[in-house]
Design a protein around this motif. Structure first.
Motif, PDB file in Angstrom:
ATOM      1  N   THR A  52       4.143  14.705 -10.675  1.00  0.00           N
ATOM      2  CA  THR A  52       3.801  14.985  -9.585  1.00  0.00           C
ATOM      3  C   THR A  52       4.040  13.751  -9.005  1.00  0.00           C
ATOM      4  O   THR A  52       4.335  13.207  -8.430  1.00  0.00           O
ATOM      5  N   ASN A  53       4.901  14.904  -7.365  1.00  0.00           N
ATOM      6  CA  ASN A  53       5.101  14.116  -6.292  1.00  0.00           C
ATOM      7  C   ASN A  53       3.639  12.951  -5.674  1.00  0.00           C
ATOM      8  O   ASN A  53       4.235  11.599  -5.622  1.00  0.00           O
ATOM      9  N   GLU A  54       2.677  12.927  -6.092  1.00  0.00           N
ATOM     10  CA  GLU A  54       1.620  12.286  -5.747  1.00  0.00           C
ATOM     11  C   GLU A  54       1.427  11.187  -6.626  1.00  0.00           C
ATOM     12  O   GLU A  54       1.548   9.461  -6.558  1.00  0.00           O
ATOM     13  N   GLU A  63       4.677   8.842  -5.965  1.00  0.00           N
ATOM     14  CA  GLU A  63       4.364   7.421  -5.465  1.00  0.00           C
ATOM     15  C   GLU A  63       3.593   6.876  -5.563  1.00  0.00           C
ATOM     16  O   GLU A  63       3.794   5.282  -5.648  1.00  0.00           O
ATOM     17  N   THR A  64       2.086   6.981  -6.521  1.00  0.00           N
ATOM     18  CA  THR A  64       0.849   6.047  -7.189  1.00  0.00           C
ATOM     19  C   THR A  64       2.208   5.367  -8.158  1.00  0.00           C
ATOM     20  O   THR A  64       1.624   3.437  -8.250  1.00  0.00           O
ATOM     21  N   GLN A  80       9.576   9.323   0.921  1.00  0.00           N
ATOM     22  CA  GLN A  80       8.759   9.320   1.956  1.00  0.00           C
ATOM     23  C   GLN A  80       8.721   9.665   2.560  1.00  0.00           C
ATOM     24  O   GLN A  80       7.969  10.828   2.978  1.00  0.00           O
ATOM     25  N   ARG A 108       9.022  13.596   2.545  1.00  0.00           N
ATOM     26  CA  ARG A 108       7.590  13.958   2.014  1.00  0.00           C
ATOM     27  C   ARG A 108       7.109  14.428   3.189  1.00  0.00           C
ATOM     28  O   ARG A 108       6.053  15.569   3.367  1.00  0.00           O
ATOM     29  N   MET A 144       6.201  11.499   4.588  1.00  0.00           N
ATOM     30  CA  MET A 144       4.865  10.147   4.343  1.00  0.00           C
ATOM     31  C   MET A 144       4.973   9.483   5.165  1.00  0.00           C
ATOM     32  O   MET A 144       5.942   9.199   5.185  1.00  0.00           O
TER      33      MET A 144
END
Length: 212
Positions: A109-111, A114-115, A152, A155, A157
């Motif tokens: 997933t996008n989250e 990123e992590t 980012q 998104r 972010m």
């Protein structure tokens, strides 16, 4: 941005995207990474400088999924370096974190993506000096950071990394000149592929064509 500048900027973006799509062909040549990183930074600065202009809306950028795939390709190469280093040094904990493929990244997933990217970049930077013999350079990491920053941005972010310390205060024309210089350097080193990989070289030349 006037039309000439827009056309130049779009050509730079096309060339940068072509190199991103063919990373496996040139990634073993550190100087190509250096010059491409200069081009990527110039494109990033151009986008920042153009945001206040109405014509900036004409500037075509990569969509979110395309950027995700590009980053996954870059991280896959960096993960392989990290994996080799961890395996040679018997570091099971590091090895477990380095065993990621391009597909593994894309499926996140996008989250979670990123992590994962931030975690692996942190591991790479913590061991960059030790992995010099494995072909890892800070320029390679910064190149991934630049793409990740664009991801980012799209998104909505905040950026995790500020790769360049300078502010994009230069004029658009000055940035176009910088991009031209980076491309000229790339042109010179890309000639090595003229006979060894004709298909790739011809594709690179095609990407350098300005469409009016």
């Amino acid at each position: 941005m006037n039309q000439r500048q827009i056309n130049k900027a779009e050509m730079m973006e096309t060339t940068n995207n072509y190199l991103d799509a063919n990373t496996a062909i040139w990634s073993a040549i550190p100087i190509v990474t250096t010059y491409k990183n200069q081009l990527s930074q110039t494109i990033d600065d151009l986008k920042t400088a153009a945001q206040a202009q109405d014509a900036a809306q004409v500037f075509i950028g990569s969509n979110l999924q395309t950027l995700k795939v590009t980053i996954a390709e870059k991280m896959d190469i960096l993960d392989d370096i990290l994996e080799a280093y961890a395996d040679d040094n018997g570091n099971a904990e590091l090895l477990a974190q380095a065993e990621n493929s391009k597909t593994d990244y894309i499926r996140l997933t996008n989250e979670a993506f990123e992590t994962k990217v931030k975690n692996v970049i942190g591991l790479l930077e913590s061991n960059v000096a030790e992995m010099a013999d494995y072909g890892l350079t800070q320029d390679q990491i910064d190149d991934a950071k630049l793409s990740f920053g664009n991801y980012q941005d799209k998104r909505g972010m905040p950026r995790s990394y500020k790769v360049a310390s300078r502010q994009a205060t230069q004029s658009i024309e000055g940035l176009i000149d910088e991009g031209d210089k980076a491309l000229e350097k790339l042109d010179r080193v890309m000639k090595r592929f003229k006979r060894s990989n004709t298909t790739f070289y011809n594709g690179y030349i095609a990407s350098r064509t300005i469409v009016d």
